[in-house]
Design a protein around this motif. Structure first.
Motif, PDB file in Angstrom:
ATOM      1  N   LEU A 140       0.832  -1.204   0.000  1.00 27.34           N
ATOM      2  CA  LEU A 140       0.000   0.000   0.000  1.00 27.34           C
ATOM      3  C   LEU A 140       0.868   1.256   0.000  1.00 27.34           C
ATOM      4  N   GLY A 141       1.897   1.283   0.863  1.00 33.25           N
ATOM      5  CA  GLY A 141       2.795   2.430   0.881  1.00 33.25           C
ATOM      6  C   GLY A 141       3.432   2.665  -0.476  1.00 33.25           C
ATOM      7  N   LYS A 142       3.838   1.589  -1.125  1.00 30.21           N
ATOM      8  CA  LYS A 142       4.438   1.675  -2.461  1.00 30.21           C
ATOM      9  C   LYS A 142       3.455   2.267  -3.466  1.00 30.21           C
ATOM     10  N   LEU A 143       2.210   1.784  -3.457  1.00 30.93           N
ATOM     11  CA  LEU A 143       1.222   2.251  -4.421  1.00 30.93           C
ATOM     12  C   LEU A 143       0.836   3.715  -4.190  1.00 30.93           C
ATOM     13  N   ILE A 144       0.764   4.131  -2.930  1.00 34.35           N
ATOM     14  CA  ILE A 144       0.491   5.544  -2.634  1.00 34.35           C
ATOM     15  C   ILE A 144       1.615   6.411  -3.201  1.00 34.35           C
ATOM     16  N   ALA A 145       2.860   5.963  -3.018  1.00 33.10           N
ATOM     17  CA  ALA A 145       4.006   6.698  -3.563  1.00 33.10           C
ATOM     18  C   ALA A 145       3.954   6.748  -5.082  1.00 33.10           C
ATOM     19  N   ASN A 146       3.571   5.649  -5.698  1.00 35.60           N
ATOM     20  CA  ASN A 146       3.501   5.604  -7.169  1.00 35.60           C
ATOM     21  C   ASN A 146       2.472   6.576  -7.733  1.00 35.60           C
ATOM     22  N   GLU A 147       1.458   6.909  -6.926  1.00 33.62           N
ATOM     23  CA  GLU A 147       0.444   7.874  -7.350  1.00 33.62           C
ATOM     24  C   GLU A 147       0.874   9.314  -7.098  1.00 33.62           C
ATOM     25  N   ASN A 148       2.068   9.484  -6.512  1.00 31.50           N
ATOM     26  CA  ASN A 148       2.555  10.818  -6.120  1.00 31.50           C
ATOM     27  C   ASN A 148       1.642  11.477  -5.097  1.00 31.50           C
ATOM     28  N   TRP A 149       1.048  10.652  -4.242  1.00 31.70           N
ATOM     29  CA  TRP A 149       0.260  11.157  -3.127  1.00 31.70           C
ATOM     30  C   TRP A 149       1.130  11.219  -1.882  1.00 31.70           C
ATOM     31  N   VAL A 150       0.775  12.095  -0.965  1.00 25.59           N
ATOM     32  CA  VAL A 150       1.447  12.164   0.329  1.00 25.59           C
ATOM     33  C   VAL A 150       0.781  11.180   1.281  1.00 25.59           C
ATOM     34  N   GLN A 151       1.596  10.449   2.014  1.00 22.75           N
ATOM     35  CA  GLN A 151       1.077   9.547   3.039  1.00 22.75           C
ATOM     36  C   GLN A 151       1.340  10.145   4.420  1.00 22.75           C
ATOM     37  N   VAL A 152       0.337  10.071   5.288  1.00 26.78           N
ATOM     38  CA  VAL A 152       0.484  10.506   6.680  1.00 26.78           C
ATOM     39  C   VAL A 152       0.049   9.356   7.574  1.00 26.78           C
ATOM     40  N   TYR A 208     -27.019   5.061  10.251  1.00 25.97           N
ATOM     41  CA  TYR A 208     -27.667   5.679   9.101  1.00 25.97           C
ATOM     42  C   TYR A 208     -27.446   4.826   7.849  1.00 25.97           C
ATOM     43  N   PRO A 209     -28.501   4.481   7.107  1.00 29.63           N
ATOM     44  CA  PRO A 209     -28.354   3.636   5.922  1.00 29.63           C
ATOM     45  C   PRO A 209     -27.373   4.170   4.882  1.00 29.63           C
ATOM     46  N   LYS A 210     -27.282   5.490   4.761  1.00 34.99           N
ATOM     47  CA  LYS A 210     -26.379   6.057   3.753  1.00 34.99           C
ATOM     48  C   LYS A 210     -24.909   5.789   4.044  1.00 34.99           C
ATOM     49  N   MET A 211     -24.595   5.311   5.248  1.00 26.72           N
ATOM     50  CA  MET A 211     -23.211   4.971   5.551  1.00 26.72           C
ATOM     51  C   MET A 211     -22.709   3.817   4.686  1.00 26.72           C
ATOM     52  N   ASN A 212     -23.634   3.062   4.098  1.00 22.24           N
ATOM     53  CA  ASN A 212     -23.241   1.991   3.189  1.00 22.24           C
ATOM     54  C   ASN A 212     -22.392   2.506   2.041  1.00 22.24           C
ATOM     55  N   SER A 213     -22.686   3.725   1.590  1.00 25.15           N
ATOM     56  CA  SER A 213     -21.955   4.295   0.454  1.00 25.15           C
ATOM     57  C   SER A 213     -20.775   5.156   0.887  1.00 25.15           C
ATOM     58  N   CYS A 214     -20.553   5.263   2.185  1.00 20.86           N
ATOM     59  CA  CYS A 214     -19.472   6.112   2.704  1.00 20.86           C
ATOM     60  C   CYS A 214     -18.260   5.321   3.164  1.00 20.86           C
ATOM     61  N   VAL A 215     -18.403   4.007   3.264  1.00 22.63           N
ATOM     62  CA  VAL A 215     -17.330   3.148   3.770  1.00 22.63           C
ATOM     63  C   VAL A 215     -17.172   1.972   2.823  1.00 22.63           C
ATOM     64  N   GLU A 216     -15.922   1.602   2.551  1.00 23.40           N
ATOM     65  CA  GLU A 216     -15.675   0.468   1.672  1.00 23.40           C
ATOM     66  C   GLU A 216     -14.680  -0.495   2.317  1.00 23.40           C
ATOM     67  N   PHE A 217     -14.892  -1.783   2.104  1.00 18.43           N
ATOM     68  CA  PHE A 217     -13.974  -2.825   2.562  1.00 18.43           C
ATOM     69  C   PHE A 217     -13.419  -3.529   1.327  1.00 18.43           C
ATOM     70  N   VAL A 218     -12.094  -3.567   1.186  1.00 22.16           N
ATOM     71  CA  VAL A 218     -11.482  -4.185   0.012  1.00 22.16           C
ATOM     72  C   VAL A 218     -10.419  -5.178   0.456  1.00 22.16           C
ATOM     73  N   ASP A 219     -10.051  -6.065  -0.459  1.00 22.59           N
ATOM     74  CA  ASP A 219      -9.160  -7.169  -0.097  1.00 22.59           C
ATOM     75  C   ASP A 219      -7.705  -6.972  -0.497  1.00 22.59           C
ATOM     76  N   SER A 220      -7.397  -5.946  -1.273  1.00 21.22           N
ATOM     77  CA  SER A 220      -6.017  -5.775  -1.732  1.00 21.22           C
ATOM     78  C   SER A 220      -5.622  -4.311  -1.758  1.00 21.22           C
ATOM     79  N   PRO A 221      -4.323  -4.009  -1.637  1.00 20.52           N
ATOM     80  CA  PRO A 221      -3.847  -2.622  -1.748  1.00 20.52           C
ATOM     81  C   PRO A 221      -4.226  -1.979  -3.079  1.00 20.52           C
ATOM     82  N   LYS A 222      -4.196  -2.766  -4.141  1.00 23.71           N
ATOM     83  CA  LYS A 222      -4.570  -2.250  -5.454  1.00 23.71           C
ATOM     84  C   LYS A 222      -6.014  -1.763  -5.466  1.00 23.71           C
ATOM     85  N   ASP A 223      -6.887  -2.475  -4.777  1.00 23.28           N
ATOM     86  CA  ASP A 223      -8.294  -2.074  -4.716  1.00 23.28           C
ATOM     87  C   ASP A 223      -8.491  -0.824  -3.861  1.00 23.28           C
TER      88      ASP A 223
END
Length: 259
Positions: free
Chosen positions: A58-70, A188-203
């Motif tokens: 994940l750290g590698k992919l964030i760097a590859n996007e030229n994003w800052v990690q905190v 709140y039901p709308k929280m379904n669209s505010c949070v995501e669970f994924v299985d890989s750093p790429k996702d």
């Protein structure tokens, strides 16, 4: 932004404790306006190797996007792994760390280090910097941090995307709990669209690049923050929770702005 209903004390936070956390973070943010991802993660080193692999990737992919990690600034556990992944691939990684850990567990690979002497300031620093939030597996500290973020999202205090990296199905019980709480009308039901669970750093990266949160009236947020709720008398007394009250408030304010 810090949710307006909270009144944090600034304490003695800052880079090497020389300045307030807010001032330091403002200077860093203004220096380079890059997309910033705050990563919440465990400091424990006694965990399965698969967790470390995903954190490093994940750290590698964030760097590859030229994003800052905190992150929390620690050298051990998944905090250290995600920092290493970013730093080893030319990324910018900043930390917000408690003063009690500076001499014992601070990563040496951080560009900027904000030091705080209390947890509210540390959490504030991590949240303020974030354009998006990624949650790696973690313990009670991670759970504390993300619980606040989700609560604030439910009340409309921010629209930052939140994504859990579900390595080895670590967060599946939490995902199940949230769905159950929504079904049972505690969340709140709308929280379904505010949070995501994924299985890989790429996702994780894919989600952050495609997620489009709902916009919330800045003027409404300002009025909540300053306490000038001049439209309170217009609210229909039909709400049955804090989040429906907040939604109704934003609706009334938005309608008044169109008049």
């Amino acid at each position: 932004m810090v949710p307006p209903h909270l009144d944090y004390e600034e304490g003695n936070g800052g880079v090497v404790k020389d300045s307030a956390v807010e001032l330091v973070l403002s200077e860093v943010k203004n220096e380079v306006e890059l997309f910033t991802v705050t990563v919440y993660a465990a400091s424990s080193a006694n965990i399965h190797e698969e967790f470390f692999k995903d954190a490093y990737e994940l750290g590698k992919l964030i760097a590859n996007e030229n994003w800052v990690q905190v992150n929390g600034g620690g050298a051990t556990g998944l905090m250290g792994a995600v920092t290493d992944g970013g730093s080893d691939h030319g990324g910018i990684v900043d930390g917000v760390i408690l003063d009690m850990f500076v001499s014992t567990n601070q990563s040496s690979k951080l560009r900027e280090v904000v030091v705080s002497n209390n947890m509210p300031d540390r959490k504030k620093g991590l949240f303020d910097r974030a354009d998006a939030i990624v949650v790696l597996p973690g313990g009670l500290g991670t759970l504390e941090e993300i619980s606040e973020v989700l609560s604030w999202r439910q009340l409309g205090f921010h629209t930052k995307p939140v994504v859990f990296l579900n390595t080895m199905q670590f967060y599946t019980p939490l995902e199940t709990f949230l769905k159950h709480a929504i079904d049972m009308k505690f969340v709140y039901p709308k929280m379904n669209s505010c949070v995501e669970f994924v299985d890989s750093p790429k996702d994780v990266i894919k989600y952050l690049k495609t997620h489009k949160p709902e916009e919330i009236s800045k003027e409404a947020l300002h009025r909540v923050k300053t306490g000038t709720m001049e439209h309170r008398e217009q609210l229909e007394i039909t709400v049955n929770s804090d989040w429906t009250a907040a939604e109704e408030y934003y609706r009334v304010v938005n309608e008044s702005q169109l008049q």
